[in-house]
Design an enzyme around this catalytic site. Sequence first.
Site, PDB file in Angstrom:
ATOM      1  N   ARG A  37       0.807  -1.224   0.000  1.00 33.51           N
ATOM      2  CA  ARG A  37       0.000   0.000   0.000  1.00 33.51           C
ATOM      3  C   ARG A  37       0.838   1.270   0.000  1.00 33.51           C
ATOM      4  O   ARG A  37       0.570   2.203  -0.759  1.00 33.51           O
ATOM      5  CB  ARG A  37      -0.890   0.013   1.246  1.00 33.51           C
ATOM      6  CG  ARG A  37      -1.971  -1.029   1.208  1.00 33.51           C
ATOM      7  CD  ARG A  37      -2.775  -1.034   2.495  1.00 33.51           C
ATOM      8  NE  ARG A  37      -3.857  -2.024   2.382  1.00 33.51           N
ATOM      9  CZ  ARG A  37      -4.741  -2.277   3.333  1.00 33.51           C
ATOM     10  NH1 ARG A  37      -4.685  -1.627   4.480  1.00 33.51           N
ATOM     11  NH2 ARG A  37      -5.687  -3.169   3.164  1.00 33.51           N
ATOM     12  N   LEU A  79      -9.388  -6.032  11.989  1.00 34.64           N
ATOM     13  CA  LEU A  79     -10.529  -6.694  12.628  1.00 34.64           C
ATOM     14  C   LEU A  79     -10.009  -7.718  13.625  1.00 34.64           C
ATOM     15  O   LEU A  79     -10.527  -7.860  14.727  1.00 34.64           O
ATOM     16  CB  LEU A  79     -11.392  -7.371  11.560  1.00 34.64           C
ATOM     17  CG  LEU A  79     -11.927  -6.452  10.456  1.00 34.64           C
ATOM     18  CD1 LEU A  79     -12.771  -7.244   9.475  1.00 34.64           C
ATOM     19  CD2 LEU A  79     -12.749  -5.333  11.052  1.00 34.64           C
TER      20      LEU A  79
END
Lengths: 256, 640, 186
Positions: free
Chosen positions: B333, B444
């Site tokens: 990223r 998460l």
Amino acid sequence: MKLTLKIWRQKNNNSKGEFKTYVHDHVSPDMSFLEMLDVLNEGLVKKGEEPVHFDHDCREGICGMCSLYINGRPHGPLQTTTCQLHMRSFKDGETITIEPWRAAAFPVVKDLVVDRSAFDRIQQAGGYVSVNTGGVPDGNAIPIAKKIADEAMDAAACIGCGACVAACKNASAMLFVSAKVSQYALLPQGQPESKERVEKMVAQMDEEGFGACTNTKACEAECPKSIKITNIARMNREYYSSMFTNYEVTVSGGGD
Amino acid sequence: MALDSKIPAGSLAEKWSKHKFNLKLVNPANKRKYDVIVVGTGLAGASAAASLGELGYNVKAFCFQDSPRRAHSIAAQGGINAAKNYQNDGDSVYRLFYDTIKGGDYRAREANVHRLAEVSVNIIDQCVAQGVPFAREYGGTLANRSFGGAQVSRTFYARGQTGQQLLLGAYSALNRQIANGKVTMYNRTEMLDVVVVDGKARGIVTRDLVTGKIESHSAHAVLLCTGGYGNVFFLSTNAKGSNVTAAWRAHKKGAFFANPCFTQIHPTCIPVSGDHQSKLTLMSESLRNDGRVWVPKEAKKGFKAKDAASISESDRDYFLERKYPSFGNLVPRDVASRNAKYVCDEGRGVGATGLAVFLDFADAIKRDGRSVIEAKYGNLFDMYKQITGDDPYTMPMMIYPAVHYTMGGLWVDYNLMTTVPGLYALGECNFSDHGANRLGASALMQGLADGYFVIPYTIGDYLATIGWKDKVDTNHPAFAEAIKSVTDRQEKLLSIKGKKTVDQLHRELGLTMWEYCGMSRSEAGLKKAKQIIQDIKKEFWTNVNVLGSGNELNMELEKANRVADFIELGELMVDDALNRTESCGGHFREESQVDGEALRNDQDFFYVSAWEYTGEGQQQALHKDALEYEFVKPTQRSYK
Amino acid sequence: MIFLNDGGVTFSHWGHFMGTNPVIRTLEIGLVAGFLIHIVQGILLMKKNRDSRPVRYQVVAPAPNSTWYSRSMGLLGTLLLLFLILHTAHFWIPNRANQFATGEELNLYQMMLDIFADPLIVAVYILGCISLAWHLLHGFWSAFQTLGLNHQRYNAIIHFIGTAFAIVVPLLFALMPIAMYFNWVN
């Protein structure tokens, strides 16, 4: 774009509200509906007028916080959430009427903000599987047919925005409640409590003052997550079968 | 103050189980005598509140949204990692641990990350038992996919709505405890201060957002599960309401803030369309599997996506494929983001603003057919079309990086306790597990690990140590004092009656942060930013206009309260970025690079920066929490 | 049976059967009770549903999300009730009253011929049947949905039967006054 906005203004739950008209001439077709309101509010603050209050949070169509009844339809003309509705869906010069969700169970808090805690209370009545953290079987211990898991996921996709209630001429919450009931009714994990669950959740739904379903299908047509009324039939089935066939036990049980 | 991370001794694999055994337990009959406050009801908060309620503690949970179900964890799309090795492809707890450490560019703690990998498997079991409808194979077993360039398929998912389903699972567990009376839920209530007495966290001060009532709540321990602070940039993929206020007020009450400059910038977001832009929307990273990133070789001002076909193949610059032949469009990223910024800085960006690059599916559609692409990305393409009005099947998408996640946060020890005893930080709110860069599908995992499987053990140790009698009532003068400071500040905000709106100032702050403390940072830029932020702060406190009163629903006041904290945090982020003259993970210092690639400096920066608040307007004090790697040998990343 | 055009012989035969057979007479009580329950329940439902939205919307645009007749079951039901009152006042009540008083049945066939000579009455009957059609068009499948008797495999069949029923039955009903008015039968 230039728009005329008729917006419901109400100071708080105890006061009487009224429509106010605003002319908004800084609207770009690329704005989301909420951004259009942001710009309106920024202008109002600069003029020393109190901004229009409306609920919003994630602005990507998943948190379910945004609402607004726009030109007679929940979340406006498209089947999406208000935050994902863009101004290119409107015509230059159009008059847009913006109202809060209207339902006895959703009292207005301020302007366009309503209190949807009735939904929380319905979930608290039984919208869960009673498992504590830890001490659960391996994730693959109980195989679940892909079709069933997918159908449960379809129901579970509900974002709890309340558009179903807003759209329904009866202000019924059946689509919302049935989505949750269905998810658990379909999955094996939901089975042990399925009968009590549907009875408790339906009872709570009635207590909150939502209307009854007359199958107009408006909820399904307006639901931004395309929840199907098949779930309502499933909940009805669960409800009747639970009424007639609940466990034959002589003690009321000592559970929680 | 010396930082003690309380990492247990012993081999990596045994640390957590040994530690659990060594932690003190609270007698089951005594648990009901303890009160615990949980602020925030995202994955970390909801799971913690539910689990502690199940154990028997009295929990008060708070969220500023109208329902706990709306916390921004709900927006996570991709999935959740777990070292189940269901796919028989060589995954293991150690491999997940190693990937996370390496992905974090060796700035996370080994012991914490290993624990995270260990409990990852329990999370999946727990969620399945709650009725989370994970994707399944035809045979009925759980499905997995490979995510974010991982070599193994360890990501569990529920369509593109994994965060939603996991949050609704935790929310259902929370609801059960609310129904049981073990958790008292306060919706539309925002925490505005932590109350510390005798060096221990004793409670919080809150504002009821509907009535404006300022109230105090006391407890034996306070858990902050309040998420990240990406909204300091004004534009980010965070929810509009996401804020740093709870964490920042805790910081000002003595909790150290760790690695504030570590920000994750996600490469595939929908670009800004105008000044009205209120937030940025993330498009799943998976798009880079089939999309090719390019810009025209020659700068073309205001070039539109619908004209893309007019540019011949030889006039296009597929810059990721050109610079990174082996990874191509699938570079991590930070690398993808930075390179998009470079080409736009060169003036070769596309779209009306020039701040966008193309993500082109034409070749993929030609190769696989439209139906294959539709099956893979149909919902994403629809979403893109809905937002931009452009059809990605017939023209390239336009994308640009956006702030997505903040790895930094409150400093915590192995027990997730901050430097204030009794004050804990869980989930994105703390700093501990992702180092300088977070891997996809790990957020998460961390939120739920902290809430379900770490805090229920570690909090017991603290509570058993202090004993249930060690609690301060809300009549204590410290509560009155905290209420007064909160009220005074609110009065001050309402009385300025200046010329600028809160959003205007927030936007100015965001632009400054993005420009100088965003994808690429330099000493000169950061110093300039520090000055600008101080000016913004001055202007904010003299020229902001907050209408209405404090005793009603007043969203302008809420925003003002949050932005005031963002401004102060922004300055600390700049300080932190200035201090860290290396490039690592999401933090790229222009002074530290070789051949245009990030250069880490383990010699001088192998530590966590923990900042201590030293008073209004004072330079914060830096504490170095040294990283000790016993098991992994740091190497330099290369994607050429 | 009126369409047999035999001067009402078959009709009167079966009319006699329907009017005197004890099973049918018992069922008739059930039918009346069913109607009454349906009406009372419908009114209660409307009341509950109205109370669920005490403040109405200023602007409503429900056309794109639902059919007008599904939203107008109360109105259609009221029209049907008025029609039903008229209809029973024409035939059922005089006949039963006469049966009760004299033990004799009236010549219903002749009564039909007389009554359906009036174009206004025929028009009202036709409107009644149209109301019935819309009411059934929504009501038939809706009953299955409400009872949860619903399955992907059978939904299409239920809808088909419901639609067919909603068209065929009211159409036949409407044909009776029409046929008599135009003297297709006599």
